[in-house]
Design a protein around this motif. Structure first.
Motif, mmCIF file in Angstrom:
data_model
loop_
_atom_site.group_PDB
_atom_site.id
_atom_site.type_symbol
_atom_site.label_atom_id
_atom_site.label_comp_id
_atom_site.label_asym_id
_atom_site.label_seq_id
_atom_site.Cartn_x
_atom_site.Cartn_y
_atom_site.Cartn_z
ATOM 1 N N ARG A 1 0.781 -1.037 -0.355
ATOM 2 C CA ARG A 1 0.177 -0.149 0.215
ATOM 3 C C ARG A 1 0.623 1.446 -0.073
ATOM 4 O O ARG A 1 1.799 1.530 0.992
ATOM 5 C CB ARG A 1 -0.190 -0.422 1.430
ATOM 6 N N ASP A 2 0.613 1.980 -0.452
ATOM 7 C CA ASP A 2 1.187 3.673 -0.733
ATOM 8 C C ASP A 2 0.662 4.197 0.170
ATOM 9 O O ASP A 2 -0.610 4.944 0.121
ATOM 10 C CB ASP A 2 1.086 3.952 -1.815
ATOM 11 N N ILE A 3 1.653 4.363 1.089
ATOM 12 C CA ILE A 3 1.554 5.666 2.647
ATOM 13 C C ILE A 3 2.511 6.686 2.496
ATOM 14 O O ILE A 3 2.295 7.177 3.353
ATOM 15 C CB ILE A 3 1.169 4.272 3.609
ATOM 16 N N THR A 4 2.486 7.094 1.240
ATOM 17 C CA THR A 4 3.310 8.197 1.152
ATOM 18 C C THR A 4 3.045 9.301 2.071
ATOM 19 O O THR A 4 3.151 10.160 2.604
ATOM 20 C CB THR A 4 3.669 8.624 -0.515
ATOM 21 N N GLN A 5 1.338 9.700 1.576
ATOM 22 C CA GLN A 5 0.761 11.004 1.851
ATOM 23 C C GLN A 5 0.554 11.077 3.374
ATOM 24 O O GLN A 5 0.299 11.670 4.059
ATOM 25 C CB GLN A 5 -0.326 10.886 0.871
ATOM 26 N N SER A 6 0.139 10.018 3.906
ATOM 27 C CA SER A 6 -0.318 9.600 5.374
ATOM 28 C C SER A 6 1.080 10.094 5.973
ATOM 29 O O SER A 6 1.102 10.582 6.873
ATOM 30 C CB SER A 6 -1.585 8.548 5.740
ATOM 31 N N GLU A 7 1.788 8.793 5.700
ATOM 32 C CA GLU A 7 3.303 9.525 5.914
ATOM 33 C C GLU A 7 3.731 10.593 6.203
ATOM 34 O O GLU A 7 4.087 10.928 6.951
ATOM 35 C CB GLU A 7 4.166 8.418 5.533
ATOM 36 N N ARG A 8 3.349 11.639 5.577
ATOM 37 C CA ARG A 8 3.741 12.772 5.163
ATOM 38 C C ARG A 8 3.025 13.164 6.430
ATOM 39 O O ARG A 8 3.850 14.423 6.978
ATOM 40 C CB ARG A 8 3.907 13.620 4.115
ATOM 41 N N VAL A 9 2.047 13.124 6.094
ATOM 42 C CA VAL A 9 1.134 13.623 7.437
ATOM 43 C C VAL A 9 1.021 13.477 8.374
ATOM 44 O O VAL A 9 1.833 14.399 9.560
ATOM 45 C CB VAL A 9 -0.528 13.904 7.025
ATOM 46 N N ASP A 10 1.490 12.495 9.139
ATOM 47 C CA ASP A 10 2.382 12.114 10.506
ATOM 48 C C ASP A 10 3.663 12.865 10.781
ATOM 49 O O ASP A 10 3.659 12.582 11.758
ATOM 50 C CB ASP A 10 1.949 10.627 10.236
ATOM 51 N N ALA A 11 4.299 12.732 10.067
ATOM 52 C CA ALA A 11 5.555 13.292 9.933
ATOM 53 C C ALA A 11 5.262 15.108 10.468
ATOM 54 O O ALA A 11 5.731 15.033 10.541
ATOM 55 C CB ALA A 11 6.577 13.617 9.228
ATOM 56 N N MET A 12 4.421 15.584 9.816
ATOM 57 C CA MET A 12 4.085 16.845 10.044
ATOM 58 C C MET A 12 3.641 17.068 11.090
ATOM 59 O O MET A 12 4.405 17.596 12.523
ATOM 60 C CB MET A 12 3.217 18.003 9.097
ATOM 61 N N ARG A 13 2.547 16.351 12.344
ATOM 62 C CA ARG A 13 1.944 16.180 12.851
ATOM 63 C C ARG A 13 3.023 16.009 13.728
ATOM 64 O O ARG A 13 3.165 16.158 15.205
ATOM 65 C CB ARG A 13 0.916 14.215 13.589
ATOM 66 N N ARG A 14 3.397 14.754 14.483
ATOM 67 C CA ARG A 14 5.048 13.990 14.263
ATOM 68 C C ARG A 14 5.758 15.774 14.754
ATOM 69 O O ARG A 14 6.285 15.808 15.837
ATOM 70 C CB ARG A 14 5.554 13.574 14.308
ATOM 71 N N ASP A 15 6.527 16.437 13.855
ATOM 72 C CA ASP A 15 7.097 17.337 13.889
ATOM 73 C C ASP A 15 6.325 18.269 14.850
ATOM 74 O O ASP A 15 6.761 19.256 16.200
ATOM 75 C CB ASP A 15 7.521 17.714 12.543
ATOM 76 N N PHE A 16 5.121 18.697 14.647
ATOM 77 C CA PHE A 16 4.592 20.183 15.344
ATOM 78 C C PHE A 16 4.496 20.016 16.676
ATOM 79 O O PHE A 16 4.634 19.884 17.323
ATOM 80 C CB PHE A 16 3.439 20.048 14.211
ATOM 81 N N VAL A 17 3.955 17.756 17.003
ATOM 82 C CA VAL A 17 4.338 17.631 18.456
ATOM 83 C C VAL A 17 5.207 17.817 19.177
ATOM 84 O O VAL A 17 5.648 18.514 20.370
ATOM 85 C CB VAL A 17 3.643 16.119 18.733
ATOM 86 N N ALA A 18 6.776 17.383 18.118
ATOM 87 C CA ALA A 18 7.806 17.503 18.762
ATOM 88 C C ALA A 18 8.257 19.107 19.545
ATOM 89 O O ALA A 18 8.689 19.423 20.290
ATOM 90 C CB ALA A 18 8.916 17.160 17.907
ATOM 91 N N ASN A 19 7.422 20.057 18.046
ATOM 92 C CA ASN A 19 8.501 21.126 18.349
ATOM 93 C C ASN A 19 7.948 22.027 19.778
ATOM 94 O O ASN A 19 8.187 22.846 19.700
ATOM 95 C CB ASN A 19 7.696 21.992 16.924
ATOM 96 N N VAL A 20 6.552 21.708 19.832
ATOM 97 C CA VAL A 20 5.592 22.225 20.620
ATOM 98 C C VAL A 20 6.360 21.899 22.121
ATOM 99 O O VAL A 20 7.238 22.705 22.625
ATOM 100 C CB VAL A 20 4.222 22.156 20.452
ATOM 101 N N SER A 21 6.120 20.489 22.230
ATOM 102 C CA SER A 21 7.014 20.201 23.100
ATOM 103 C C SER A 21 8.140 20.658 23.780
ATOM 104 O O SER A 21 8.232 20.858 24.336
ATOM 105 C CB SER A 21 6.650 18.537 23.216
ATOM 106 N N HIS A 22 8.955 20.719 22.707
ATOM 107 C CA HIS A 22 11.283 21.499 22.538
ATOM 108 C C HIS A 22 10.828 23.317 22.919
ATOM 109 O O HIS A 22 10.761 23.552 23.640
ATOM 110 C CB HIS A 22 11.320 21.081 21.903
#
Ligand code: ADP
Length: 450
Positions: free
Chosen positions: A205-226
């Motif tokens: 299954r091509d999950i490139t798009q959902s991985e990108r959204v997931d990575a954005m969410r992860r980055d956002f949470v990581a940045n806010v936490s930081h």
């Protein structure tokens, strides 16, 4: 049953009737010839008739034999008498089987077209992972070609180590997420379903798009936490200073400051847990492969549990001398969460056992408590972020709701898993299983000479 027998008999008689009638005709002509020209003539006619019939049958047998070599509908021979009936029956049965073959082919074609139209890659492999068939999406995802690669071993064509390890393992409970070496912009999720012994379907299954959204969410949470980390440290530091102020503040203010300090500490723990989770989830954080002295770690956790329990529980540990290859920090965090949960969810007077032992083709760190237990419907969801069975109890005891999500991710990174058994009101057993490949057995320490 009886009607079927009668029907079969009628069919057979019908088939033999022309031959019997011809024989009868030969007999009648032979008798007439015998009466008119004498017995010898009669016999000669009978013999000639039988020989003729025999020759005719031989010729038709030859036709039949020849046709059977390539039994096509268009070339079926024509015949007379019994042979006409035989060829008609052959024609009908051939026509029926050709129609059913066509139907089968049509169905197969339609099935393949349907599978080809799926947005997922579908690939059929046998027990030795040889490619039997695949749809165009699978060709595109895995960089293979059905025409050129049919019959070849899939793992010889797609050589990414993670993919090869996954395909050759027997554990397909979790899908594999990987970026093919030939196309690193693509993120694939691979699943395997064994649909009959020795044959499996590989689904990509091509999950490139959902991985990108997931990575954005992860980055956002990581940045806010930081970003929250520093202000929280400052606030907490000043609150501590105020609490230690000399002369001490009055009771009401001290109470307020204590509450602020408790909540700020909880926020700090939350931020730390969120940061840890995003680090665990990120594919960019490689797993440290250190030798972890688990017996020592479990003993340290046992003392921490005693400190947390403050004498309210009976705590004991059983430890086997096995070390692990993995990340010391991550394992400490995962095992520590299980231990602190046991203390927090076990009422005073309860029992807590820590066990580290070799089991089930691997090793198991088990935390057993005699606490409040968990209803079965909650168990599959415990490792979701912020999933709590009892929100107020979790908060009261300082929980962040992220502990078991961290445990799950740490174990996944170590190719392990979390098993939970629990009975409401009787207690729970949380088992962190790690595969045998990660175990390092250490020799028993030499006993001091007596
Ligand atoms: P929390 O910080 O809320 O403890 P966790 O992720 O560690 O979050 O645990 C999720 C939920 O699982 C908890 O809120 C609690 O309801 C339940 N739980 C975890 N460990 C235990 C246990 N040993 N006994 C009973 N319930 C537990």
């Amino acid at each position: 049953m009886r009607t079927m027998n009668r029907e079969t008999l009628r069919h057979r008689l019908l088939l033999l009737l022309p031959a019997v009638m011809r024989l009868a005709l030969v007999a009648v002509v032979a008798v007439i010839a015998g009466v008119l020209f004498g017995a010898v003539a009669g016999l000669a006619v009978a013999l000639a008739g039988v020989v003729l019939m025999f020759l005719v049958h031989l010729v038709y047998l030859a036709f039949l034999g020849q046709w059977l070599e390539q039994p096509r509908l268009a070339t079926i021979p024509h015949g007379v008498g019994t042979w006409a009936e035989i060829f008609t029956r052959l024609y009908k049965s051939r026509r029926a089987s050709e129609a059913s073959e066509r139907r089968l082919q049509d169905n197969e074609e339609r099935f393949r077209r349907t599978i080809s139209a799926l947005p997922e890659g579908i690939l059929l492999v046998d027990a030795s992972l040889q490619i039997e068939w695949c749809n165009p999406v699978a060709e595109q995802h895995l960089g293979i070609s059905l025409r050129a690669d049919q019959g070849l071993r899939l793992t010889n064509l797609v050589r990414d180590p993670a993919f090869v390890a996954y395909m050759t393992s027997a554990n397909f409970e979790q899908p594999l997420v990987f970026r093919p070496l030939g196309n690193p912009a693509l993120v694939l999720s691979i699943g395997v379903i064994e649909f009959e012994p020795g044959r499996s379907i590989v689904i990509s299954r091509d999950i490139t798009q959902s991985e990108r959204v997931d990575a954005m969410r992860r980055d956002f949470v990581a940045n806010v936490s930081h970003e929250l980390r520093t202000p929280l440290t400052v606030v907490n530091g000043f609150l501590e200073t105020l609490l230690d102020a000399r002369p001490p503040l009055d009771a009401t203010r001290t109470r307020h400051l204590q509450l602020m300090h408790e909540q700020a500490s909880r926020m700090q723990r939350l931020v730390e847990d969120l940061l840890l989770l995003s680090r665990l989830e990120s594919a960019e954080t490689p797993l440290a492969e250190e030798q972890v002295d688990v017996p020592q770690l479990v003993r340290a956790l046992e003392s921490e549990a005693r400190a947390l329990s403050q004498g309210r529980h009976e705590i004991a540990a059983e430890i086997e001398r096995v070390h692990l290859r993995g990340s010391r920090e991550e394992l400490r965090s995962a095992f520590g969460n299980l231990v602190s949960n046991a203390v927090r969810y076990t009422p005073a007077g309860g029992r807590i056992r820590l066990r580290w032992r070799v089991a089930d083709d691997g090793a198991l760190f088990e935390v057993e408590d005699s606490g409040i237990g968990i209803e079965p419907e909650h168990i599959p969801r415990l490792t979701e972020r912020f999933y709590r069975v009892d929100k107020s109890r979790s908060r009261e005891t300082g929980g962040t709701g992220l502990g078991l999500a961290i445990v799950k991710h740490v174990l996944l990174r170590h190719q392990g898993r979390l098993d939970v058994r629990s009975r409401v009101g009787q207690g729970s057993v949380f088992g962190a299983w790690l595969p045998a490949a990660r175990l390092i057995r250490v020799a028993e320490p030499a006993r001091a000479a007596a």
